[in-house]
Design an enzyme around this catalytic site. Structure first.
Site, PDB file in Angstrom:
ATOM      1  CG  ASP A   9      -2.081  -0.991   1.013  1.00  0.00           C
ATOM      2  OD1 ASP A   9      -2.562  -1.120  -0.127  1.00  0.00           O
ATOM      3  OD2 ASP A   9      -2.469  -1.647   1.993  1.00  0.00           O
ATOM      4  CG  ASP A  28      -7.498  -4.243  -2.805  1.00  0.00           C
ATOM      5  OD1 ASP A  28      -7.812  -5.299  -3.374  1.00  0.00           O
ATOM      6  OD2 ASP A  28      -8.023  -3.872  -1.758  1.00  0.00           O
TER       7      ASP A  28
HETATM    8  N1  GLY Z   1      -7.172  -1.812  -0.211  1.00  0.00           N
HETATM    9  C1  GLY Z   1      -8.037  -2.281   0.800  1.00  0.00           C
HETATM   10  C2  GLY Z   1      -9.473  -2.010   0.566  1.00  0.00           C
HETATM   11  O1  GLY Z   1      -9.914  -1.704  -0.519  1.00  0.00           O
HETATM   12  O2  GLY Z   1     -10.202  -2.112   1.520  1.00  0.00           O
END
Ligand code: GLY
Length: 395
Positions: A115, A173
């Protein structure tokens, strides 16, 4: 490759349709952005100028929930402030964003999360776009180096979650984090960043999609052989379901891949996801999806504003790359989303909601966290969508 990017940017500029292709805007974006800016100034005062980042708001306790810079969402607050500064010219928003960058800086060396793309791209990336500084560029490149430290050439992906040694989990994601690698390539000319971004996107293209263009949230690979061990429900209802925000990450992520590479296969996939969600029999008329297209209890299941705003912002980019008839359709679908999201059903009244702009997002239903709450990433992509909408209308 640098030339390819420049050519693509020029091509994108040429194929943006003139304002006349779109009906006069039905959403008052200026008003929505002014309201959003007031909310974020209110939130700034609630934060009381320390090193904590807003996370969500607990309406029962009437309490703003915050995090350290390590939380995957830390970059969204400064990122939203930068967009709102651009939209309104209010310097207080800019100064608050810059204040928070200082607390984010250590994350450039964070190799424990994929992330880092969200955290540093949405914050320092926007800072650099508005007022480039050598130190911002260096931080973005260091962050990209941290991200590619998680790449496994056998799997052909960047690892998402840290699990036990025999596991290599990749979630959809992660597509969003690739934008940071293109930025680093642009700054350094080092094609490693570009090559890894493309490899990750290609592996995900091959393995994450079902034949109807819906997406699995997560895959667990064998890190030694690259073989898929199993599919994961992740934050969705089940491994066979279509988790709404996962579909949105895919739509946005592959549109972004087309922006940077010009490779038609990415555009085709983004269009495939867009058609899957927009034609889905359980997509509500007001265009804010249920948290999962296969959620139990529809039509009483919870909606997810965060999925809607990511879809919306993605569609407002995708409409620039497709033939005119399709572009108008995507624009109108996005506009419908904005109409719903800017209504009192989803937009919080001034001075409420802890300063968050939107209500009714769903973080993680299977783990029972952040259910039907405001979220920083919902606000970030909502403001981005309003800015994109405004630039299409104004052109
Ligand atoms: N990237 C984590 C979510 O979308 O909750």
């Amino acid at each position: 490759m640098r030339k390819t990017i420049v050519r693509l940017a020029a091509l994108a500029a040429c194929i943006v349709f003139s304002g006349s292709s779109y009906a006069k805007g039905k959403v008052n974006a200026d008003r929505a952005l002014a309201h959003a800016a007031r909310q974020y100034l209110y939130m700034k005062n609630e934060l009381k100028a320390d090193n904590r980042f807003p996370k969500t708001y607990d309406k029962h306790m009437q309490q703003l929930k915050t995090s350290t810079s390590e939380w995957w969402c830390s970059g969204f607050y400064p990122g939203t402030l930068f967009y709102l500064y651009e939209a309104t010219g209010n310097r207080e928003l800019y100064d608050e964003a810059v204040r928070m960058l200082k607390w984010l800086e250590p994350e450039q060396y964070n190799v424990d999360t994929h992330d880092v793309g969200f955290m540093m791209g949405c914050s320092f990336g926007n800072a650099c776009r508005i007022a480039p500084r050598p130190e911002y560029k260096e931080i973005l490149v260091n962050s990209a180096r941290s991200l590619i430290s998680r790449f496994n050439p056998v799997v052909g992906c960047i690892k998402s979650h840290n699990r036990k040694p025999g596991d290599f989990v990749v979630i959809i994601d992660n597509m969003m984090n690739l934008e940071l690698l293109f930025r680093a390539f642009r700054e350094t000319g080092d094609s490693t960043f570009y090559t890894i971004a493309v490899k990750h996107a290609d592996t995900t293209l091959k393995n994450h999609f079902r034949t109807d263009n819906s997406l699995y949230h997560g895959l667990n690979y064998d890190p030694e052989t690259g073989k898929i061990k199993h599919y994961q429900a992740g934050q969705g209802f089940s491994e066979k379901s279509a988790w709404a925000r996962g579909q949105a990450w895919g739509l946005y992520g592959y549109t972004m891949m087309y922006r940077f590479t010009g490779d038609r296969k990415y555009l085709d996939r983004a269009v495939g996801v867009a058609e899957f969600i927009l034609n889905h029999p359980r997509m509500p008329k007001d265009r804010v999806p249920y948290w999962d297209y296969d959620a139990p209890g529809i039509p009483d299941a919870l909606r997810d504003a965060s999925a809607a705003v990511i879809d919306c912002s993605g569609l407002l980019e995708l409409c620039r790359y497709v033939p005119e008839k399709q572009a108008v359709k995507y624009f109108q679908e996005a506009e419908r989303m904005l109409q719903t999201l800017s209504s009192p059903t989803y937009t919080a009244e001034a001075g409420t909601n802890g300063g968050f702009i939107l209500k009714h997002s769903v973080g993680n239903i299977p783990s029972g966290t952040e259910v039907d709450v405001p979220l920083t990433y919902a606000d970030y992509y909502y403001v981005e969508a309003l800015c994109r909408y405004k630039s299409l209308i104004d052109n």
